[in-house]
Design a protein around this motif. Structure first.
Motif, mmCIF file in Angstrom:
data_model
loop_
_atom_site.group_PDB
_atom_site.id
_atom_site.type_symbol
_atom_site.label_atom_id
_atom_site.label_comp_id
_atom_site.label_asym_id
_atom_site.label_seq_id
_atom_site.Cartn_x
_atom_site.Cartn_y
_atom_site.Cartn_z
ATOM 1 N N HIS A 37 0.807 -1.223 0.000
ATOM 2 C CA HIS A 37 0.000 0.000 0.000
ATOM 3 C C HIS A 37 0.843 1.277 0.000
ATOM 4 C CE1 HIS A 37 -3.177 -2.841 0.729
ATOM 5 N NE2 HIS A 37 -2.637 -3.207 1.874
ATOM 6 N N THR A 38 2.082 1.206 -0.454
ATOM 7 C CA THR A 38 2.899 2.418 -0.609
ATOM 8 C C THR A 38 2.889 2.821 -2.075
ATOM 9 O OG1 THR A 38 4.958 1.174 -0.936
ATOM 10 C CG2 THR A 38 4.389 1.793 1.339
ATOM 11 N N HIS A 39 3.172 4.090 -2.314
ATOM 12 C CA HIS A 39 3.148 4.642 -3.670
ATOM 13 C C HIS A 39 4.428 5.455 -3.884
ATOM 14 C CE1 HIS A 39 -1.000 3.310 -3.889
ATOM 15 N NE2 HIS A 39 -1.168 3.855 -2.689
ATOM 16 N N PRO A 40 5.549 4.777 -4.118
ATOM 17 C CA PRO A 40 6.821 5.481 -4.240
ATOM 18 C C PRO A 40 6.949 6.239 -5.559
ATOM 19 C CG PRO A 40 7.116 3.177 -4.761
ATOM 20 C CD PRO A 40 5.698 3.332 -4.287
ATOM 21 N N VAL A 41 7.833 7.216 -5.547
ATOM 22 C CA VAL A 41 8.278 7.872 -6.777
ATOM 23 C C VAL A 41 9.573 7.163 -7.154
ATOM 24 C CG1 VAL A 41 9.101 10.015 -7.805
ATOM 25 C CG2 VAL A 41 7.233 10.059 -6.127
ATOM 26 N N LEU A 42 9.529 6.356 -8.193
ATOM 27 C CA LEU A 42 10.678 5.524 -8.549
ATOM 28 C C LEU A 42 11.622 6.231 -9.517
ATOM 29 C CD1 LEU A 42 8.850 2.116 -9.145
ATOM 30 C CD2 LEU A 42 10.206 2.775 -7.137
ATOM 31 N N ILE A 43 12.912 6.083 -9.259
ATOM 32 C CA ILE A 43 13.974 6.459 -10.194
ATOM 33 C C ILE A 43 14.967 5.304 -10.179
ATOM 34 C CG2 ILE A 43 15.809 8.066 -10.810
ATOM 35 C CD1 ILE A 43 14.312 10.240 -9.260
ATOM 36 N N THR A 44 15.232 4.725 -11.331
ATOM 37 C CA THR A 44 16.133 3.568 -11.419
ATOM 38 C C THR A 44 17.570 4.025 -11.597
ATOM 39 O OG1 THR A 44 14.366 2.271 -12.432
ATOM 40 C CG2 THR A 44 16.599 1.410 -12.642
ATOM 41 N N TRP A 45 18.447 3.594 -10.689
ATOM 42 C CA TRP A 45 19.867 3.936 -10.800
ATOM 43 C C TRP A 45 20.720 2.748 -11.235
ATOM 44 C CZ3 TRP A 45 23.185 1.155 -7.769
ATOM 45 C CH2 TRP A 45 22.660 0.555 -6.613
ATOM 46 N N GLY A 46 20.171 1.527 -11.178
ATOM 47 C CA GLY A 46 20.963 0.361 -11.553
ATOM 48 C C GLY A 46 20.090 -0.789 -12.028
ATOM 49 N N VAL A 47 20.650 -1.613 -12.883
ATOM 50 C CA VAL A 47 20.007 -2.852 -13.336
ATOM 51 C C VAL A 47 21.079 -3.931 -13.405
ATOM 52 C CG1 VAL A 47 18.181 -1.720 -14.668
ATOM 53 C CG2 VAL A 47 20.316 -2.320 -15.788
#
Length: 197
Positions: A98-108
């Motif tokens: 039930h969280t709604h983060p603002v995602l930014i991907t720094w790694g894969v």
């Protein structure tokens, strides 16, 4: 551990390239994304640049959000979209329900794990990491910065490997190469991760 101690620990585990990284306009980057990036990531990119650790974990090149993605095959913008899609579809650990983060991907990773920040807090130095482990398609939170995460991964300081593969788990000495150097070595017929033709 202080951020300075974390940076120094990482330098011992993953020595940075000799040449300086290409400069990043961090002010423009912050304007583009509507927020500053974490100081440990900015320092990492300023020293190391974008590239890969052992050909397994790719540290994303920061990209301006108001521009076209630098690559149709990956990069911060496209991988952030992938993370948002994955977040909407896949399971989360109990603390993330039930969280709604603002995602930014720094790694894969080569195994399709996604390493992101939850950028919903005002202070980027306090952004937790959200890691999507491809093996079980489960998102988990780690309350540490990017550099601390790398140090803990390489020192095997988590209770279990947070990634889907143990390629970097407990690895006390790892090689970091920028993409251009990887391409140069491959063009010479040299495997950049083994040093062999």
């Amino acid at each position: 551990m202080s951020q300075a101690a974390e940076r120094e620990a990482l330098r011992h585990l993953v020595p940075p390239p000799d040449e300086a990284a290409a400069p990043i306009d961090w002010h423009r980057m912050a304007t583009s994304w509507g927020r500053e990036f974490p100081p440990d990531y900015r320092h990492f990119v300023d020293v190391y640049g974008a590239g890969s650790i052992q050909g397994y974990l790719v540290i994303q090149q920061p990209e301006y959000k108001d521009a076209e993605p630098a690559s149709p095959y990956g990069g911060m913008l496209l991988e952030t979209r992938n993370a948002e899609h994955s977040w909407a579809q896949e399971n989360k650990s109990p603390e993330l329900a039930h969280t709604h983060p603002v995602l930014i991907t720094w790694g894969v990773t080569a195994g399709s794990d996604l390493l992101c920040w939850d950028a919903s807090r005002t202070d980027p130095a306090t952004w937790p990491l959200l890691v999507r482990n491809r093996d079980d398609n489960l998102w988990r939170r780690h309350d540490c910065g990017m550099v601390a995460f790398l140090v803990r991964l390489l020192r095997r300081d988590f209770a279990e490997c947070p990634l889907g593969d143990t390629a970097l788990w407990g690895r006390p000495s790892s090689l970091f190469l920028r993409e251009a150097e990887q391409k140069r070595l491959w063009a010479q017929g040299v495997n950049p991760w083994e040093g062999k033709r």
